[in-house]
Design a protein around this motif. Sequence first.
Motif, PDB file in Angstrom:
ATOM      1  N   ARG A   1       0.849  -1.183   0.000  1.00 44.89           N
ATOM      2  CA  ARG A   1       0.000   0.000   0.000  1.00 44.89           C
ATOM      3  C   ARG A   1       0.893   1.245   0.000  1.00 44.89           C
ATOM      4  O   ARG A   1       1.967   1.255   0.621  1.00 44.89           O
ATOM      5  CB  ARG A   1      -0.912   0.020   1.230  1.00 44.89           C
ATOM      6  N   ARG A   2       0.434   2.304  -0.655  1.00 45.59           N
ATOM      7  CA  ARG A   2       1.279   3.497  -0.773  1.00 45.59           C
ATOM      8  C   ARG A   2       1.658   4.071   0.583  1.00 45.59           C
ATOM      9  O   ARG A   2       2.769   4.567   0.761  1.00 45.59           O
ATOM     10  CB  ARG A   2       0.557   4.567  -1.608  1.00 45.59           C
TER      11      ARG A   2
ATOM     12  N   GLU B   1      -4.581  -1.853 -10.657  1.00 44.48           N
ATOM     13  CA  GLU B   1      -5.274  -0.606 -11.008  1.00 44.48           C
ATOM     14  C   GLU B   1      -4.714   0.600 -10.249  1.00 44.48           C
ATOM     15  O   GLU B   1      -4.817   1.731 -10.731  1.00 44.48           O
ATOM     16  CB  GLU B   1      -6.770  -0.731 -10.700  1.00 44.48           C
ATOM     17  N   ASN B   2      -4.170   0.367  -9.070  1.00 47.45           N
ATOM     18  CA  ASN B   2      -3.632   1.467  -8.268  1.00 47.45           C
ATOM     19  C   ASN B   2      -2.236   1.890  -8.699  1.00 47.45           C
ATOM     20  O   ASN B   2      -1.708   2.879  -8.168  1.00 47.45           O
ATOM     21  CB  ASN B   2      -3.608   1.071  -6.789  1.00 47.45           C
ATOM     22  N   TRP B   3      -1.643   1.149  -9.647  1.00 43.95           N
ATOM     23  CA  TRP B   3      -0.247   1.422 -10.027  1.00 43.95           C
ATOM     24  C   TRP B   3      -0.050   1.579 -11.522  1.00 43.95           C
ATOM     25  O   TRP B   3       1.015   2.065 -11.950  1.00 43.95           O
ATOM     26  CB  TRP B   3       0.643   0.290  -9.508  1.00 43.95           C
TER      27      TRP B   3
ATOM     28  N   CYS C   1      -0.257  -6.322  -4.728  1.00 39.61           N
ATOM     29  CA  CYS C   1      -0.877  -5.015  -4.975  1.00 39.61           C
ATOM     30  C   CYS C   1      -2.048  -5.173  -5.930  1.00 39.61           C
ATOM     31  O   CYS C   1      -2.199  -6.194  -6.607  1.00 39.61           O
ATOM     32  CB  CYS C   1       0.140  -4.022  -5.542  1.00 39.61           C
TER      33      CYS C   1
ATOM     34  N   ASP D   1      -5.672  -2.402   4.765  1.00 42.09           N
ATOM     35  CA  ASP D   1      -5.961  -1.296   3.852  1.00 42.09           C
ATOM     36  C   ASP D   1      -6.132   0.048   4.543  1.00 42.09           C
ATOM     37  O   ASP D   1      -6.182   1.082   3.869  1.00 42.09           O
ATOM     38  CB  ASP D   1      -7.236  -1.597   3.060  1.00 42.09           C
TER      39      ASP D   1
ATOM     40  N   TYR E   1     -17.248   1.327  -6.998  1.00 43.36           N
ATOM     41  CA  TYR E   1     -16.344   1.369  -5.839  1.00 43.36           C
ATOM     42  C   TYR E   1     -16.865   0.545  -4.661  1.00 43.36           C
ATOM     43  O   TYR E   1     -16.748   0.922  -3.512  1.00 43.36           O
ATOM     44  CB  TYR E   1     -16.063   2.822  -5.429  1.00 43.36           C
TER      45      TYR E   1
END
Length: 279
Positions: free
Chosen positions: A19-20, A42-44, A39, A254, A113
């Motif tokens: 996680r970032r 989609e977040n990267w 991971c 998360d 979402y």
Amino acid sequence: MQTSANAESGIAGAGLGLRRALLPELRQMQPGSVDFLECAPENWIGVGGVLGDALQELTSRLPLSCHGLSLSLGGTAPLHQVLLRQIRQFLDRHRVSLYSEHLSWCADAGQLYDLLPIPFTDEAVRHVSARIGQVQDALGRRIAIENVSYYAAPYQALSEVDFITAVLDEADCDLLLDVNNIYVNAINHGYDAHAFIARMPTRRIVCYHVAGHFDEADDLKVDTHGADVKPEVWDLLAHTYQVHGVHPTLLERDSNFPPLDVLLAEVDAIRALQANARA
């Protein structure tokens, strides 16, 4: 040609979600602290600069698995072909063999979402399985589907366990078994978690997830990934190892992040259960 998620993935032992918010600590942790990272691509995808460099550095040192959020396998809108191409490129770039997605739907005219439940029907089995087949063809690899937590059931002509096993057989895909989701659903919907686990097909299982949840009430648990893993879930994970054997197991967190050493202690707890099961 599809390749198995089991084959040469480099994923083994106990892992932690990338996680970032954890990036600075993850980059500084001692070698061997975790066996792999996971991971959501989609977040990267498309992320460059400092964050992209940090991701590249971590994946050069540790195996990476990926757990998707956005394909909406149970949805009715056409699969997002651009996203599928981007995911395949991401998986290839970071040498990811183990990719999973949720057995749910999450999009209509746009992303909702949230991970919403699929009706447990024969028609839904055929629909979801066909979409999984399209995803596997597009990605050029087998995928694993994850059993999800849900709080309302739109329609259940089949039981949850029968629905999951039917999809696995029809789609010929793998299974990511989320132990916390089983515990949460068993409480919320009044079934026996141990009996559920016993009916999962061992040959399909490629990995496990474990996470914390929120106790809203004695008969209502909320899957938050924002708390420590509960003792009851640790016990259920140990039982799952005894029934289905040891597979790579990921600690999901998360939100409400504690110091990294607290998370690494939970990773070590996974390793201890794995060692006990092997013994």
